[in-house]
Design a protein around this motif. Structure first.
Motif, PDB file in Angstrom:
ATOM      1  N   LEU A 116      -4.250   0.505   0.434  1.00 53.03           N
ATOM      2  CA  LEU A 116      -4.466   1.128  -0.772  1.00 53.03           C
ATOM      3  C   LEU A 116      -3.813   0.624  -2.213  1.00 53.03           C
ATOM      4  CD1 LEU A 116      -4.014   4.790   0.257  1.00 53.03           C
ATOM      5  CD2 LEU A 116      -6.153   3.622  -0.404  1.00 53.03           C
ATOM      6  N   GLY A 167      -1.622   7.114  -3.502  1.00 50.33           N
ATOM      7  CA  GLY A 167      -2.311   7.774  -2.534  1.00 50.33           C
ATOM      8  C   GLY A 167      -2.734   9.281  -2.737  1.00 50.33           C
ATOM      9  N   GLY A 168      -3.107  10.132  -1.724  1.00 49.84           N
ATOM     10  CA  GLY A 168      -3.369  11.326  -2.032  1.00 49.84           C
ATOM     11  C   GLY A 168      -2.146  12.375  -1.831  1.00 49.84           C
ATOM     12  N   THR A 185      -5.184   8.879  -5.878  1.00 46.56           N
ATOM     13  CA  THR A 185      -6.272   8.309  -5.077  1.00 46.56           C
ATOM     14  C   THR A 185      -7.305   9.374  -4.737  1.00 46.56           C
ATOM     15  OG1 THR A 185      -5.604   7.785  -2.915  1.00 46.56           O
ATOM     16  CG2 THR A 185      -5.180   6.111  -4.724  1.00 46.56           C
ATOM     17  N   THR A 186      -6.731  10.601  -4.715  1.00 46.42           N
ATOM     18  CA  THR A 186      -7.667  11.656  -4.391  1.00 46.42           C
ATOM     19  C   THR A 186      -7.601  12.658  -5.495  1.00 46.42           C
ATOM     20  OG1 THR A 186      -6.048  13.051  -3.258  1.00 46.42           O
ATOM     21  CG2 THR A 186      -7.114  11.083  -1.939  1.00 46.42           C
ATOM     22  N   TYR A 187      -8.140  13.972  -5.270  1.00 44.24           N
ATOM     23  CA  TYR A 187      -7.944  14.992  -6.230  1.00 44.24           C
ATOM     24  C   TYR A 187      -7.223  16.162  -6.172  1.00 44.24           C
ATOM     25  CZ  TYR A 187     -12.277  12.304  -7.027  1.00 44.24           C
ATOM     26  OH  TYR A 187     -13.236  10.972  -7.289  1.00 44.24           O
ATOM     27  N   THR A 220     -10.365   5.709  -7.212  1.00 42.46           N
ATOM     28  CA  THR A 220     -11.206   6.906  -6.254  1.00 42.46           C
ATOM     29  C   THR A 220     -12.555   6.460  -6.092  1.00 42.46           C
ATOM     30  OG1 THR A 220     -12.320   7.894  -8.366  1.00 42.46           O
ATOM     31  CG2 THR A 220      -9.726   8.411  -7.837  1.00 42.46           C
ATOM     32  N   LEU A 222     -13.216   6.332  -2.217  1.00 45.32           N
ATOM     33  CA  LEU A 222     -12.945   7.412  -1.675  1.00 45.32           C
ATOM     34  C   LEU A 222     -14.221   8.147  -0.599  1.00 45.32           C
ATOM     35  CD1 LEU A 222     -10.423   9.221  -1.277  1.00 45.32           C
ATOM     36  CD2 LEU A 222     -11.292  10.947  -2.931  1.00 45.32           C
ATOM     37  N   ILE A 272     -13.899  13.053   1.962  1.00 41.50           N
ATOM     38  CA  ILE A 272     -12.624  13.512   1.540  1.00 41.50           C
ATOM     39  C   ILE A 272     -12.859  13.648   0.080  1.00 41.50           C
ATOM     40  CG2 ILE A 272     -10.357  12.466   0.753  1.00 41.50           C
ATOM     41  CD1 ILE A 272     -10.806  10.743   3.276  1.00 41.50           C
ATOM     42  N   THR A 273     -13.662  13.202  -0.606  1.00 38.34           N
ATOM     43  CA  THR A 273     -14.225  13.528  -1.826  1.00 38.34           C
ATOM     44  C   THR A 273     -14.459  14.908  -2.365  1.00 38.34           C
ATOM     45  OG1 THR A 273     -14.932  11.143  -2.506  1.00 38.34           O
ATOM     46  CG2 THR A 273     -15.495  13.104  -3.729  1.00 38.34           C
ATOM     47  N   SER A 287     -11.511  17.260  -1.026  1.00 39.04           N
ATOM     48  CA  SER A 287     -10.041  17.379  -2.062  1.00 39.04           C
ATOM     49  C   SER A 287     -10.485  17.901  -3.424  1.00 39.04           C
ATOM     50  CB  SER A 287      -9.951  15.499  -2.249  1.00 39.04           C
ATOM     51  OG  SER A 287      -8.811  15.543  -3.074  1.00 39.04           O
ATOM     52  N   ARG A 302     -17.038  10.516 -11.228  1.00 37.17           N
ATOM     53  CA  ARG A 302     -15.726  10.337 -10.613  1.00 37.17           C
ATOM     54  C   ARG A 302     -14.732  10.662 -11.690  1.00 37.17           C
ATOM     55  NH1 ARG A 302     -14.948   9.683  -4.927  1.00 37.17           N
ATOM     56  NH2 ARG A 302     -16.578   8.451  -4.207  1.00 37.17           N
TER      57      ARG A 302
END
Length: 360
Positions: free
Chosen positions: A43, A90-91, A114-116, A153, A156, A160-161, A164, A213
């Motif tokens: 990542l 990361g997340g 890298t996520t929400y 992102t 992703l 997971i998108t 998250s 995004r």
């Protein structure tokens, strides 16, 4: 007359496409030069290429729910190498580990989500010890800098998108009926909810839609700021119980439980649910959220996450053991019914009323 207290938290946000290139600059801005990098090896290239010799150690063992045993191992690595700063890429699991290290040893933090998840802008830490997840808050937990790079992102996965982003929305929803609710947080919460509703169908249709995004990433930031500013209620208590004691996946659990928690609280806060429904462009907020998730192929039952009916009694006992603020009184009977509906994947409010794709 409404009364409230609002405290703005001193975190720095760097947002945009390609923003990860600024991570070394942000580390140096903090006056630090010995970085512990928390990241999966697949990542972090766009970050590590720039950090170079600033990185003196790395740890890639972050896991969900921030077990204290993992924090102990990471802290040993940090101390062995004399680090003075943590960069986490990361997340929510990686962010949680960074915050746990800061809570233990006072390290400055630069977070690159890298996520929400949204937790990167909060002074809140949830840790698990001996199968029980507890939450604490303090200024030492709040990351100093968050770098939001939309480009990170794009890869992703759709599943997971979705989960998250709904996890982020949960912070905004509960902020609106929090006992500490205030106009600043209300505005961020409603914008976050509207943006997630608009952007999720677009990102699902085209994962490389950078504008969508960016909308999701900004919505996650706003939702995280809501979590930082006010207390949460029943939904978060249930999800911490299911995650910490039953090892259910964090974001998917939030995604399944949120419509049911909203339906449980709706009789006590009809005005809040009307504002959420308006932001989403649906006639009914709990049912509309369920429809959004189902329509995009997301999880709608706890059973599909591995939770069994046999666990409902224990989960109810844990969720009602300690009083906590919530707009509707929390009863064992009510929570049992909520968890049963969530286990079975029932739509709150009955048959689908229909969601206009993308909200209003």
């Amino acid at each position: 007359m409404r009364t409230f207290t609002y405290t703005a938290l001193p975190s720095r946000v760097v947002f945009g496409a390609g923003a990860a290139a600024r991570v070394p600059e942000e580390v140096e801005r903090l006056g630090r030069g010995r970085v512990l990098l928390l990241a999966g090896r697949h990542l972090d290239a766009r970050v590590t290429d720039g950090l170079g010799d600033l990185v003196v150690a790395r740890f890639d063992g972050a896991v969900m729910h921030t077990p204290t045993s993992v924090t102990d191992r990471a802290l040993a690595v940090a101390r062995e190498h004399g680090v003075d700063c943590v960069v986490a890429v990361g997340g929510g699991s990686t962010t949680g580990l960074s915050k746990a290290l800061a809570a233990r040893a006072g390290y400055d933090q630069v977070i690159v989500p890298t996520t929400y998840a949204g937790s990167e802008v909060t002074p809140v830490l949830g840790e698990t010890r001996d199968g029980v997840k507890t939450t604490r808050s303090g200024p030492e937990i709040l990351p100093e800098t968050v770098v939001y790079d939309v480009d990170l992102t794009v890869g992703l996965p759709a599943a997971i998108t979705l989960t998250s982003a709904v996890n982020a929305m949960a912070h905004a929803v509960e902020a609106l009926y929090s006992a500490q609710a205030n106009p600043v947080v209300d505005g961020m919460a409603l914008e976050s909810i509207a943006a997630v509703t608009r952007a999720l169908p677009r990102v699902t249709a085209d994962p490389h839609d950078l504008e969508a995004r960016a909308d999701l990433l900004q919505a996650a930031w706003l939702a995280g700021a809501c979590l930082a500013g006010v207390g949460m209620g029943l939904h978060h208590k249930l999800c911490h119980t299911l995650g910490g004691s039953f090892d259910l996946p964090h974001a998917p659990t939030h995604t399944v439980v949120l419509p049911h928690a909203m339906a449980y609280n709706a009789p006590a806060v009809p005005g809040v649910m009307a504002r959420i429904a308006d932001a989403m462009g649906v006639p009914d907020a709990p049912g509309g959220l369920h429809d959004l998730v189902a329509g995009l192929g997301g999880p709608t039952s706890l059973a599909e996450l591995g939770f069994t009916r046999e666990g409902i009694g224990r989960a109810t006992e844990l969720a009602t053991a300690t009083p906590y603020p919530n707009p509707r009184p929390v009863t064992a009977e009510g929570i049992t019914r909520l968890l049963t509906d969530a286990h079975d994947g029932r739509r709150p409010g009955g048959d689908a009323a229909g969601l206009r794709p993308g909200g209003r």
